[in-house]
Design a protein around this motif. Sequence first.
Motif, mmCIF file in Angstrom:
data_model
loop_
_atom_site.group_PDB
_atom_site.id
_atom_site.type_symbol
_atom_site.label_atom_id
_atom_site.label_comp_id
_atom_site.label_asym_id
_atom_site.label_seq_id
_atom_site.Cartn_x
_atom_site.Cartn_y
_atom_site.Cartn_z
ATOM 1 N N ARG A 155 0.824 -1.206 0.000
ATOM 2 C CA ARG A 155 0.000 0.000 0.000
ATOM 3 C C ARG A 155 0.864 1.265 0.000
ATOM 4 O O ARG A 155 0.501 2.270 -0.594
ATOM 5 N N ARG A 156 2.038 1.204 0.651
ATOM 6 C CA ARG A 156 2.833 2.421 0.850
ATOM 7 C C ARG A 156 4.066 2.550 -0.044
ATOM 8 O O ARG A 156 4.666 3.619 -0.089
ATOM 9 N N TYR A 157 4.461 1.497 -0.735
ATOM 10 C CA TYR A 157 5.648 1.540 -1.594
ATOM 11 C C TYR A 157 5.372 2.527 -2.721
ATOM 12 O O TYR A 157 4.384 2.384 -3.446
ATOM 13 N N ALA A 158 6.234 3.540 -2.887
ATOM 14 C CA ALA A 158 5.889 4.637 -3.793
ATOM 15 C C ALA A 158 7.106 5.179 -4.535
ATOM 16 O O ALA A 158 8.250 5.019 -4.109
ATOM 17 N N TYR A 159 6.792 5.845 -5.654
ATOM 18 C CA TYR A 159 7.796 6.613 -6.378
ATOM 19 C C TYR A 159 7.967 7.967 -5.697
ATOM 20 O O TYR A 159 7.038 8.483 -5.061
ATOM 21 N N LYS A 160 9.140 8.563 -5.865
ATOM 22 C CA LYS A 160 9.386 9.903 -5.332
ATOM 23 C C LYS A 160 8.544 10.909 -6.092
ATOM 24 O O LYS A 160 8.228 10.721 -7.268
ATOM 25 N N ALA A 161 8.205 11.991 -5.387
ATOM 26 C CA ALA A 161 7.486 13.093 -6.022
ATOM 27 C C ALA A 161 8.323 14.357 -5.865
ATOM 28 O O ALA A 161 8.943 14.575 -4.823
ATOM 29 N N ASP A 162 8.340 15.163 -6.896
ATOM 30 C CA ASP A 162 9.057 16.436 -6.842
ATOM 31 C C ASP A 162 8.422 17.323 -5.782
ATOM 32 O O ASP A 162 7.210 17.537 -5.783
ATOM 33 N N LYS A 163 9.231 17.856 -4.871
ATOM 34 C CA LYS A 163 8.699 18.646 -3.753
ATOM 35 C C LYS A 163 8.070 19.952 -4.216
ATOM 36 O O LYS A 163 7.164 20.475 -3.563
ATOM 37 N N GLN A 164 8.538 20.497 -5.311
ATOM 38 C CA GLN A 164 7.997 21.780 -5.783
ATOM 39 C C GLN A 164 6.774 21.613 -6.664
ATOM 40 O O GLN A 164 5.808 22.368 -6.540
ATOM 41 N N THR A 165 6.828 20.644 -7.563
ATOM 42 C CA THR A 165 5.732 20.504 -8.528
ATOM 43 C C THR A 165 4.751 19.390 -8.193
ATOM 44 O O THR A 165 3.643 19.370 -8.704
ATOM 45 N N GLY A 166 5.182 18.445 -7.355
ATOM 46 C CA GLY A 166 4.332 17.291 -7.057
ATOM 47 C C GLY A 166 4.374 16.226 -8.131
ATOM 48 O O GLY A 166 3.712 15.191 -8.005
ATOM 49 N N ALA A 167 5.151 16.447 -9.185
ATOM 50 C CA ALA A 167 5.244 15.473 -10.273
ATOM 51 C C ALA A 167 5.898 14.185 -9.774
ATOM 52 O O ALA A 167 6.876 14.223 -9.027
ATOM 53 N N LEU A 169 8.196 11.104 -9.949
ATOM 54 C CA LEU A 169 9.478 10.854 -10.607
ATOM 55 C C LEU A 169 9.699 9.356 -10.796
ATOM 56 O O LEU A 169 9.142 8.557 -10.039
ATOM 57 N N PRO A 170 10.522 8.965 -11.769
ATOM 58 C CA PRO A 170 10.747 7.531 -12.019
ATOM 59 C C PRO A 170 11.807 6.933 -11.094
ATOM 60 O O PRO A 170 12.659 6.163 -11.517
ATOM 61 N N VAL A 171 11.737 7.283 -9.806
ATOM 62 C CA VAL A 171 12.683 6.803 -8.800
ATOM 63 C C VAL A 171 11.882 6.296 -7.610
ATOM 64 O O VAL A 171 11.032 7.023 -7.073
ATOM 65 N N ILE A 172 12.139 5.059 -7.192
ATOM 66 C CA ILE A 172 11.387 4.473 -6.081
ATOM 67 C C ILE A 172 11.997 4.895 -4.757
ATOM 68 O O ILE A 172 13.212 4.860 -4.577
ATOM 69 N N VAL A 173 11.168 5.308 -3.821
ATOM 70 C CA VAL A 173 11.620 5.667 -2.477
ATOM 71 C C VAL A 173 12.093 4.395 -1.771
ATOM 72 O O VAL A 173 11.398 3.369 -1.799
ATOM 73 N N ASP A 174 13.268 4.456 -1.150
ATOM 74 C CA ASP A 174 13.827 3.291 -0.454
ATOM 75 C C ASP A 174 13.224 3.191 0.944
ATOM 76 O O ASP A 174 13.871 3.454 1.956
ATOM 77 N N ALA A 175 11.960 2.833 0.998
ATOM 78 C CA ALA A 175 11.223 2.697 2.261
ATOM 79 C C ALA A 175 10.030 1.787 2.020
ATOM 80 O O ALA A 175 9.581 1.616 0.884
ATOM 81 N N ASN A 176 9.507 1.218 3.091
ATOM 82 C CA ASN A 176 8.345 0.328 2.992
ATOM 83 C C ASN A 176 8.595 -0.790 1.986
ATOM 84 O O ASN A 176 7.759 -1.071 1.122
ATOM 85 N N ASN A 177 9.773 -1.437 2.104
ATOM 86 C CA ASN A 177 10.146 -2.395 1.064
ATOM 87 C C ASN A 177 10.854 -3.648 1.578
ATOM 88 O O ASN A 177 11.471 -4.355 0.801
#
Length: 199
Positions: A155-167, A169-177
């Motif tokens: 449920r929580r495994y996610a891609y990173k989001a740009d802090k300014q635009t919210g877009a 990104l094609p990079v997976i956050v190294d958490a909940n994994n």
Amino acid sequence: RRRDPDKAAHIWDGEYRGLSSARVFRNWRVEELQVPENVVWFYGADWGFAEDPTAGVRFCMPDAETLYVSDEVYEVGVPVEATPSLLMGLPGASKWPMRADNARPETIDYCKRHGLPRIRAARKGKGSVEHGVSFLQGLDIVISPRCPNVEREFRRYAYKADKQTGAVLPVIVDANNHAIDAIRYAAEDLHRKGKMVKT
């Protein structure tokens, strides 16, 4: 709950509403399955570090499109000498091959000498996360109700989001994994560059 676990967790369980467009996996549900008697079981382990849990999983593929996670073990602060007994909490773990994170060869060696003779290091390598995730995204993933930590990670495994635009990104956050990594290690023999290997 079956169609949108993220929304159900927000409405009924009081959890934050995740950025649904950033979720890595949308192809999963929680359900008990009837497993055929002659199924092949796959086992994976990811080692905990400090505050991270040691995670172990057992899954099978009752058909070519379905991956069923039937059992988990998941615990923080497990000393090396207690790791084999934790992993043997997975039914049949001492009999079947198990793939484990290769970052801790001493832990793999200890487990091999203390009840898990078929454990070995995952190959990992360049692109292994992307290939493993791509392979899993192409399947119908069913999680047993006995695996709440696996469910939470999916449920929580996610891609990173740009802090300014919210877009997204094609990079997976190294958490909940941790359980997800264990699944990827166990699935290494099932895919080559994201493609199913016929067995």
